[in-house]
Design an enzyme around this catalytic site. Structure first.
Site, short mmCIF file in Angstrom:
data_model
loop_
_atom_site.label_atom_id
_atom_site.label_comp_id
_atom_site.label_asym_id
_atom_site.label_seq_id
_atom_site.Cartn_x
_atom_site.Cartn_y
_atom_site.Cartn_z
N TYR A 72 11.19 28.20 -12.60
CA TYR A 72 12.02 27.09 -12.12
C TYR A 72 11.99 27.02 -10.59
O TYR A 72 11.90 25.95 -10.01
CB TYR A 72 13.46 27.27 -12.60
CG TYR A 72 14.30 26.03 -12.39
CD1 TYR A 72 14.44 25.08 -13.41
CD2 TYR A 72 14.93 25.78 -11.17
CE1 TYR A 72 15.20 23.94 -13.22
CE2 TYR A 72 15.68 24.64 -10.97
CZ TYR A 72 15.81 23.72 -12.00
OH TYR A 72 16.56 22.58 -11.81
N PHE A 124 2.14 -2.00 -1.39
CA PHE A 124 1.91 -1.99 -2.84
C PHE A 124 3.19 -2.46 -3.55
O PHE A 124 4.28 -2.33 -3.00
CB PHE A 124 1.51 -0.58 -3.30
CG PHE A 124 1.23 -0.53 -4.78
CD1 PHE A 124 0.14 -1.20 -5.31
CD2 PHE A 124 2.07 0.16 -5.64
CE1 PHE A 124 -0.09 -1.19 -6.68
CE2 PHE A 124 1.83 0.18 -7.01
CZ PHE A 124 0.75 -0.50 -7.53
N ASP A 125 3.05 -2.99 -4.79
CA ASP A 125 4.22 -3.58 -5.48
C ASP A 125 5.42 -2.64 -5.57
O ASP A 125 6.56 -3.08 -5.37
CB ASP A 125 3.99 -4.04 -6.93
CG ASP A 125 2.58 -4.10 -7.39
OD1 ASP A 125 1.67 -4.13 -6.55
OD2 ASP A 125 2.40 -4.15 -8.62
N ASP A 214 1.31 5.53 3.12
CA ASP A 214 1.23 5.50 1.66
C ASP A 214 -0.21 5.92 1.36
O ASP A 214 -1.15 5.16 1.55
CB ASP A 214 1.55 4.09 1.15
CG ASP A 214 1.34 3.97 -0.36
OD1 ASP A 214 0.84 4.92 -0.98
OD2 ASP A 214 1.68 2.91 -0.91
N ALA A 216 -2.07 7.12 -1.31
CA ALA A 216 -2.64 7.26 -2.66
C ALA A 216 -4.16 7.47 -2.64
O ALA A 216 -4.68 8.29 -3.37
CB ALA A 216 -2.29 6.04 -3.50
N LYS A 257 -4.13 9.22 -8.07
CA LYS A 257 -5.37 8.62 -7.56
C LYS A 257 -6.24 9.72 -6.95
O LYS A 257 -6.99 10.37 -7.65
CB LYS A 257 -5.05 7.53 -6.53
CG LYS A 257 -4.55 6.23 -7.15
CD LYS A 257 -3.11 6.25 -7.46
CE LYS A 257 -2.50 4.90 -7.70
NZ LYS A 257 -1.11 5.02 -8.15
N HIS A 449 4.35 -9.45 -14.44
CA HIS A 449 3.00 -9.35 -15.01
C HIS A 449 2.86 -8.31 -16.11
O HIS A 449 2.02 -8.41 -16.97
CB HIS A 449 1.94 -9.13 -13.92
CG HIS A 449 2.08 -7.83 -13.19
ND1 HIS A 449 3.14 -7.55 -12.35
CD2 HIS A 449 1.31 -6.72 -13.17
CE1 HIS A 449 2.99 -6.34 -11.87
NE2 HIS A 449 1.89 -5.81 -12.35
N1 F0G Z 1 0.95 3.19 -3.52
C1 F0G Z 1 -0.22 2.63 -3.84
C2 F0G Z 1 -1.14 2.16 -2.76
C3 F0G Z 1 -0.57 2.48 -5.18
O1 F0G Z 1 -1.74 1.91 -5.49
C4 F0G Z 1 0.31 2.95 -6.19
C5 F0G Z 1 -0.01 2.82 -7.60
C6 F0G Z 1 1.52 3.54 -5.78
C7 F0G Z 1 1.81 3.64 -4.44
C8 F0G Z 1 2.52 4.05 -6.79
O2 F0G Z 1 2.09 5.22 -7.33
O3 F0G Z 1 1.76 4.73 -9.78
O4 F0G Z 1 1.99 7.08 -8.93
O5 F0G Z 1 3.94 5.58 -8.96
N2 F0G Z 1 -0.94 2.09 -8.01
C9 F0G Z 1 -1.43 1.96 -9.38
C10 F0G Z 1 -2.49 0.90 -9.42
C11 F0G Z 1 -0.40 1.84 -10.42
O6 F0G Z 1 -2.92 0.56 -10.54
O7 F0G Z 1 -2.94 0.42 -8.38
P1 F0G Z 1 2.47 5.67 -8.84
#
Ligand code: F0G
Length: 457
Positions: A72, A124-125, A214, A216, A257, A449
């Site tokens: 833990y 990102f969304d 960010d 990823a 990623k 979407h």
């Molecule tokens: N930032 C970027 C640039 C991303 O592309 C994503 C996720 C996230 C943050 C969020 O990360 O999914 O681990 O919570 N992108 C995926 C995509 C879902 O299909 O582009 P997560």
């Protein structure tokens, strides 16, 4: 004879996939409300929905999984992951989280308050979602070049420094930090140059602001810097990564990623005060500070994955596969965001389905057509994803309308890519006959979407 390029790995384990008939796919897509998110995975032949969590781990990663420490507190797996993150990024404080958006949630809970503005390059969304749900505003300062899909520039993901400076000159008091997404997913997996990261740092210093990356797809970004930016040709990917992160105060990471794991994420920083605050929220939302949402075995896999994917050969294999698809599309004359991105090809759907009006969602229509053609699942990054304007409730047709073909890491061979390209060509060849798109029959208020129900017109 010069030897051709080939993958820097060989295959030890395989997973069967199944073809289907057009008749079956017609039935399945209808049942899925013409929304590919609602298809069952086994109804898909080649799945290019996302490159997130869909990569193939290496034998070394699976090996590391077997010796995960599930304690833990104070697990050796956490210490290994932290040491690897520090080696690659230079950040010594690490808050583990279960995925990227969880890292955003924890960090933004510390930094963002109502009325704030967070400038950056095409958030990102989920990043935008975590800003807007706190009644703050995401301000897009991406370079204008990104909007012209046919313009070939090496760093289309860059922040427009003038826009950023101008914005900060007006609103600096309400800006908690600047966020730079590397690579810029929404603009087409496009990289950000080292020069641009340096300039963002200078602007941030001028106004006394923090910079968050960010991250990823940071390793893919480093690959592009090595290949395209003067002065980096002889540097290793790891050297480039260290310099990139030297311009940030903090990073959020979706390990799904560029760490090539199926689940995981983290925040990393050298700002002690930020770490102290984030770790408390990490405990509430994610878990204790040495596992936060991850198993010990997962943290081991992240450590090995980060190390492997910051080696040139692995990145070269991956990005050359995306370029291979782009070359095929060039051959067939299919328009996409140029040049090819790091993780995906983004088809410029309104330039393909010229007869489908924007109100009938060209990119979503093309996504459906590609599935019907060959069982290939892609993803609309366009007018549906853009949601409605929160005030007028009108559809937002101002941006680009893409079909994203995201390539999972180390999963498909170039034979699969040939199938994808041929299927696209077949749809492209009959584009003149595709005159109708889709209409919405049900939608959610936000992030529609994923769950939207559509009918073919
Ligand atoms: N930032 C970027 C640039 C991303 O592309 C994503 C996720 C996230 C943050 C969020 O990360 O999914 O681990 O919570 N992108 C995926 C995509 C879902 O299909 O582009 P997560």
């Amino acid at each position: 004879m010069e030897l051709p390029f080939a993958e820097s790995w060989k295959i030890k384990m395989v997973e069967p996939i199944k073809k289907s008939t057009r008749e079956e796919r017609e039935k399945w897509l209808k049942a899925a409300n013409n929304n590919v998110f609602q298809l069952d995975a086994e109804q898909v032949y080649i799945d290019l929905l996302t490159d997130s969590g869909t990569g193939a781990m290496s034998d070394r990663q699976w090996g590391a999984m077997m010796v995960g420490d599930e304690s833990y507190a104070g697990a050796t797996s956490f210490k290994l992951m932290r040491a690897t993150i520090e080696k690659i990024t230079g950040f010594r404080y690490v808050v583990p989280t279960h995925q990227g958006r969880a890292a955003e949630n924890v960090l933004f809970s510390v930094l963002v308050k109502a009325g704030d503005y967070v400038p950056g390059n095409s958030h990102f969304d989920t990043t935008k979602g975590h800003i807007e749900s706190r009644k703050a505003f995401a301000v897009d300062c991406t370079v204008d070049d990104a909007k012209d899909t046919q313009k070939e520039v090496p760093f289309k993901g860059n922040v427009d420094i003038q826009k950023l400076d101008k914005f900060l000159a007006q609103k600096a008091d309400n800006v908690p930090f600047i966020i730079v997404t590397i690579t810029n997913n929404t603009a087409g997996g496009q990289p950000v140059s080292m020069q641009n990261l340096r300039e963002v740092r200078e602007i941030a210093n001028k106004y006394g602001k923090k910079v968050v990356f960010d991250s990823a797809r940071f390793a893919e970004n480093a690959y592009f810097i090595k290949m395209r930016e003067k002065g980096f040709e002889n540097k290793t990917i790891k050297e480039i990564c260290l310099e990139m992160f030297s311009y940030a105060d903090c990073m959020t990471m979706s390990a799904k990623k560029d760490a090539i794991v199926n689940m995981g994420g983290f925040i990393a920083t050298n700002v002690e005060d930020l770490y102290d605050k984030a770790k408390v929220l990490g405990i509430i939302y994610e878990g204790y500070i040495t596992y936060g949402g991850m198993n010990g075995r997962d943290m081991n896999a992240v450590a090995v994955g980060l190390d492997e994917n910051t080696e040139f050969d692995n990145l070269e294999t991956r990005i050359k596969q995306v370029e291979y698809l782009a070359q095929k599309l060039d051959e067939y004359g299919i328009p996409y965001q140029r040049p090819a991105g790091g993780h995906a090809i983004f088809i410029d759907a309104p330039k393909v389905l010229t007869k489908v009006p924007k109100e009938e969602f060209p990119a979503q229509t093309l996504t459906c057509e590609l599935y019907l053609e060959a069982g290939i699942r892609s993803c609309e990054i366009g007018y549906l994803l853009a949601d409605r304007d929160p005030i007028t409730r009108e559809n937002r047709f101002g941006g680009l309308d893409f079909v994203r073909l995201a390539i999972p890491r180390r999963v498909y061979t170039n034979n699969h890519i040939d199938v994808v390209a041929a299927a696209l060509k077949n749809v492209f060849d009959r584009r003149e006959q595709i005159t109708h798109g889709v209409k919405i029959v049900w939608e959610a208020e936000l992030m529609r979407h994923f769950t939207v129900k559509l009918e073919r017109i």
